[in-house]
Scaffold this motif. Sequence first.
Motif, PDB file in Angstrom:
ATOM      1  N   LEU A 138       0.809  -1.217   0.000  1.00 33.99           N
ATOM      2  CA  LEU A 138       0.000   0.000   0.000  1.00 33.99           C
ATOM      3  C   LEU A 138       0.840   1.265   0.000  1.00 33.99           C
ATOM      4  N   GLY A 139       2.077   1.180   0.470  1.00 30.16           N
ATOM      5  CA  GLY A 139       2.931   2.356   0.502  1.00 30.16           C
ATOM      6  C   GLY A 139       3.420   2.710  -0.897  1.00 30.16           C
ATOM      7  N   TRP A 140       3.628   4.005  -1.119  1.00 31.49           N
ATOM      8  CA  TRP A 140       4.119   4.476  -2.406  1.00 31.49           C
ATOM      9  C   TRP A 140       5.534   3.938  -2.635  1.00 31.49           C
ATOM     10  N   GLY A 141       5.705   3.104  -3.643  1.00 28.59           N
ATOM     11  CA  GLY A 141       6.996   2.512  -3.943  1.00 28.59           C
ATOM     12  C   GLY A 141       7.272   1.214  -3.221  1.00 28.59           C
ATOM     13  N   ASP A 142       6.370   0.791  -2.329  1.00 24.60           N
ATOM     14  CA  ASP A 142       6.587  -0.474  -1.621  1.00 24.60           C
ATOM     15  C   ASP A 142       6.634  -1.648  -2.597  1.00 24.60           C
ATOM     16  N   GLY A 143       5.812  -1.593  -3.652  1.00 25.54           N
ATOM     17  CA  GLY A 143       5.814  -2.682  -4.631  1.00 25.54           C
ATOM     18  C   GLY A 143       7.172  -2.841  -5.289  1.00 25.54           C
ATOM     19  N   ASP A 144       7.778  -1.719  -5.685  1.00 27.49           N
ATOM     20  CA  ASP A 144       9.130  -1.752  -6.251  1.00 27.49           C
ATOM     21  C   ASP A 144      10.112  -2.391  -5.286  1.00 27.49           C
ATOM     22  N   THR A 145      10.037  -1.965  -4.033  1.00 28.91           N
ATOM     23  CA  THR A 145      11.001  -2.425  -3.038  1.00 28.91           C
ATOM     24  C   THR A 145      10.849  -3.918  -2.777  1.00 28.91           C
ATOM     25  N   LEU A 146       9.620  -4.388  -2.740  1.00 26.62           N
ATOM     26  CA  LEU A 146       9.398  -5.823  -2.577  1.00 26.62           C
ATOM     27  C   LEU A 146       9.992  -6.601  -3.749  1.00 26.62           C
ATOM     28  N   LEU A 147       9.755  -6.104  -4.971  1.00 19.29           N
ATOM     29  CA  LEU A 147      10.309  -6.781  -6.146  1.00 19.29           C
ATOM     30  C   LEU A 147      11.835  -6.810  -6.092  1.00 19.29           C
ATOM     31  N   ALA A 148      12.429  -5.708  -5.657  1.00 18.29           N
ATOM     32  CA  ALA A 148      13.891  -5.656  -5.561  1.00 18.29           C
ATOM     33  C   ALA A 148      14.427  -6.710  -4.612  1.00 18.29           C
ATOM     34  N   LEU A 149      13.600  -7.086  -3.636  1.00 21.43           N
ATOM     35  CA  LEU A 149      13.997  -8.086  -2.648  1.00 21.43           C
ATOM     36  C   LEU A 149      13.484  -9.480  -2.999  1.00 21.43           C
ATOM     37  N   GLY A 150      12.945  -9.620  -4.211  1.00 21.89           N
ATOM     38  CA  GLY A 150      12.553 -10.935  -4.697  1.00 21.89           C
ATOM     39  C   GLY A 150      11.160 -11.382  -4.318  1.00 21.89           C
ATOM     40  N   VAL A 151      10.317 -10.449  -3.859  1.00 23.57           N
ATOM     41  CA  VAL A 151       8.952 -10.794  -3.464  1.00 23.57           C
ATOM     42  C   VAL A 151       7.966 -10.101  -4.407  1.00 23.57           C
ATOM     43  N   VAL A 152       7.120 -10.879  -5.080  1.00 26.93           N
ATOM     44  CA  VAL A 152       6.088 -10.317  -5.952  1.00 26.93           C
ATOM     45  C   VAL A 152       4.830 -10.142  -5.115  1.00 26.93           C
TER      46      VAL A 152
ATOM     47  N   TRP B  20      14.017   6.614   0.600  1.00 25.88           N
ATOM     48  CA  TRP B  20      14.148   5.297  -0.023  1.00 25.88           C
ATOM     49  C   TRP B  20      15.054   4.374   0.778  1.00 25.88           C
ATOM     50  N   ARG B  21      16.027   4.936   1.486  1.00 28.77           N
ATOM     51  CA  ARG B  21      16.897   4.090   2.309  1.00 28.77           C
ATOM     52  C   ARG B  21      16.091   3.421   3.424  1.00 28.77           C
ATOM     53  N   ASP B  22      15.264   4.221   4.111  1.00 25.23           N
ATOM     54  CA  ASP B  22      14.455   3.669   5.203  1.00 25.23           C
ATOM     55  C   ASP B  22      13.407   2.701   4.680  1.00 25.23           C
ATOM     56  N   GLN B  23      12.802   3.024   3.545  1.00 24.83           N
ATOM     57  CA  GLN B  23      11.810   2.134   2.952  1.00 24.83           C
ATOM     58  C   GLN B  23      12.432   0.764   2.660  1.00 24.83           C
ATOM     59  N   THR B  24      13.601   0.785   2.063  1.00 23.04           N
ATOM     60  CA  THR B  24      14.289  -0.465   1.728  1.00 23.04           C
ATOM     61  C   THR B  24      14.697  -1.223   2.984  1.00 23.04           C
ATOM     62  N   ARG B  25      15.239  -0.503   3.950  1.00 21.81           N
ATOM     63  CA  ARG B  25      15.704  -1.144   5.181  1.00 21.81           C
ATOM     64  C   ARG B  25      14.555  -1.815   5.926  1.00 21.81           C
ATOM     65  N   LEU B  26      13.445  -1.093   6.098  1.00 21.45           N
ATOM     66  CA  LEU B  26      12.320  -1.628   6.863  1.00 21.45           C
ATOM     67  C   LEU B  26      11.729  -2.875   6.203  1.00 21.45           C
ATOM     68  N   ILE B  27      11.508  -2.801   4.899  1.00 21.79           N
ATOM     69  CA  ILE B  27      10.913  -3.941   4.206  1.00 21.79           C
ATOM     70  C   ILE B  27      11.877  -5.119   4.194  1.00 21.79           C
ATOM     71  N   ALA B  28      13.159  -4.855   4.005  1.00 23.27           N
ATOM     72  CA  ALA B  28      14.144  -5.936   4.021  1.00 23.27           C
ATOM     73  C   ALA B  28      14.193  -6.610   5.391  1.00 23.27           C
ATOM     74  N   GLU B  29      14.096  -5.813   6.445  1.00 20.14           N
ATOM     75  CA  GLU B  29      14.166  -6.384   7.783  1.00 20.14           C
ATOM     76  C   GLU B  29      12.948  -7.254   8.096  1.00 20.14           C
ATOM     77  N   VAL B  30      11.754  -6.780   7.718  1.00 20.82           N
ATOM     78  CA  VAL B  30      10.570  -7.574   8.040  1.00 20.82           C
ATOM     79  C   VAL B  30      10.539  -8.862   7.225  1.00 20.82           C
ATOM     80  N   LEU B  31      11.192  -8.859   6.046  1.00 20.97           N
ATOM     81  CA  LEU B  31      11.275 -10.057   5.210  1.00 20.97           C
ATOM     82  C   LEU B  31      12.424 -10.977   5.614  1.00 20.97           C
ATOM     83  N   GLY B  32      13.166 -10.579   6.630  1.00 20.05           N
ATOM     84  CA  GLY B  32      14.298 -11.391   7.068  1.00 20.05           C
ATOM     85  C   GLY B  32      15.479 -11.335   6.128  1.00 20.05           C
ATOM     86  N   ARG B  33      15.609 -10.226   5.379  1.00 20.53           N
ATOM     87  CA  ARG B  33      16.678 -10.093   4.396  1.00 20.53           C
ATOM     88  C   ARG B  33      17.430  -8.774   4.563  1.00 20.53           C
ATOM     89  N   PRO B  34      17.884  -8.465   5.772  1.00 20.03           N
ATOM     90  CA  PRO B  34      18.535  -7.170   5.989  1.00 20.03           C
ATOM     91  C   PRO B  34      19.801  -6.973   5.168  1.00 20.03           C
TER      92      PRO B  34
END
Length: 342
Positions: A76-90, A174-188
């Motif tokens: 739902l966050g602006w750009g969250d979809g991009d960040t998830l894809l970057a971390l391998g999650v569709v 974008w740094r915080d967006q990436t960090r937070l999503i990576a951490e919750v996905l277990g991929r810091p």
Amino acid sequence: MNRFPSVRTRGLTRRHFLIGGAGATVALLAGCADGSGGDTGAGASGAPAAEGFPTSVDHQFGTTELDRAPERVVALGWGDGDTLLALGVVPVASVDWFRAYDDGFGPWARERRGDGEVEVLTGPEFSPEGILAQRPDLVTMTKSDNDRSVYEMFAELVPTLSGPATDISYGTHWRDQTRLIAEVLGRPEEGQALIGEVEDAFADARARYPQFEGRTCSVVWWDEASYAAYVEGDTRVDTLRDLGFVNSPAIEELRGGDGFTVDVSREEAGLLEADVCVVVSMQPAERIEQDTLLQGTAMAREGRMIVLSDADAQNAFSMGTVLSLPYALDLLLPQLAEALAD
């Protein structure tokens, strides 16, 4: 000033979720681990934890915990979809903020999206029932209007990740967006590697274009009635600052509240003056070229105003994610250099 979609919450309560929504909530609860909802984890009770799990991430509204890797993520966050894809999650659903792409993603992200089926959310308002009908085991809203009530509405039912505390709506870097999503996905570590790649791209750009250092900039949203200038903390301004620019002091003096823009009347177009100005708009470039007040400014007459007429460039620049920023820099850097050429 808020120009983005929002979740429609008026008149909705937890009771509405539990008894209505065309069965959306029932389906959600049936798919949750322990049926309790909230940020208590998405894994099946007693299931072995995957590598990197459990995870626990602090954000502006609390802590989000997951017992195992989520399988159905709604971005739902602006750009969250991009960040998830970057971390391998569709994601199973993602917001297309500018309704620019049929599949919900720009060309910088399409290869990573692959053939996965993604529900494209467009707004301007989203139905919570529709979102919950996706049976998510994680909702991300790391870059939003910071509405606590919306976060709490989802967090009662499904693990929900908000962003860091910010003084500006949609102001998550974008740094915080990436960090937070990576951490919750277990991929810091993966998240930090992505951040490093983009930081390297900015460092390379500053080395190649030292003429940007210390020059003033303005970033302007154009429409028929008025102008809106973006302030520090907005993604677009922060991108130019990372290249060495300084946002126009005249614009910063106008800021107030938690908005990401300040309104400037057409008669005050001169307030937008800077060494270089970047204009974004949903309108065709031809309309902007017919704006005699804006075209009468020194920056326009001297070729120091860039109208991002290319939709992909504009969307990549405005979204500002680990995937879109390198794409935006490739298109924007030559134009900035040309605008500042002697």
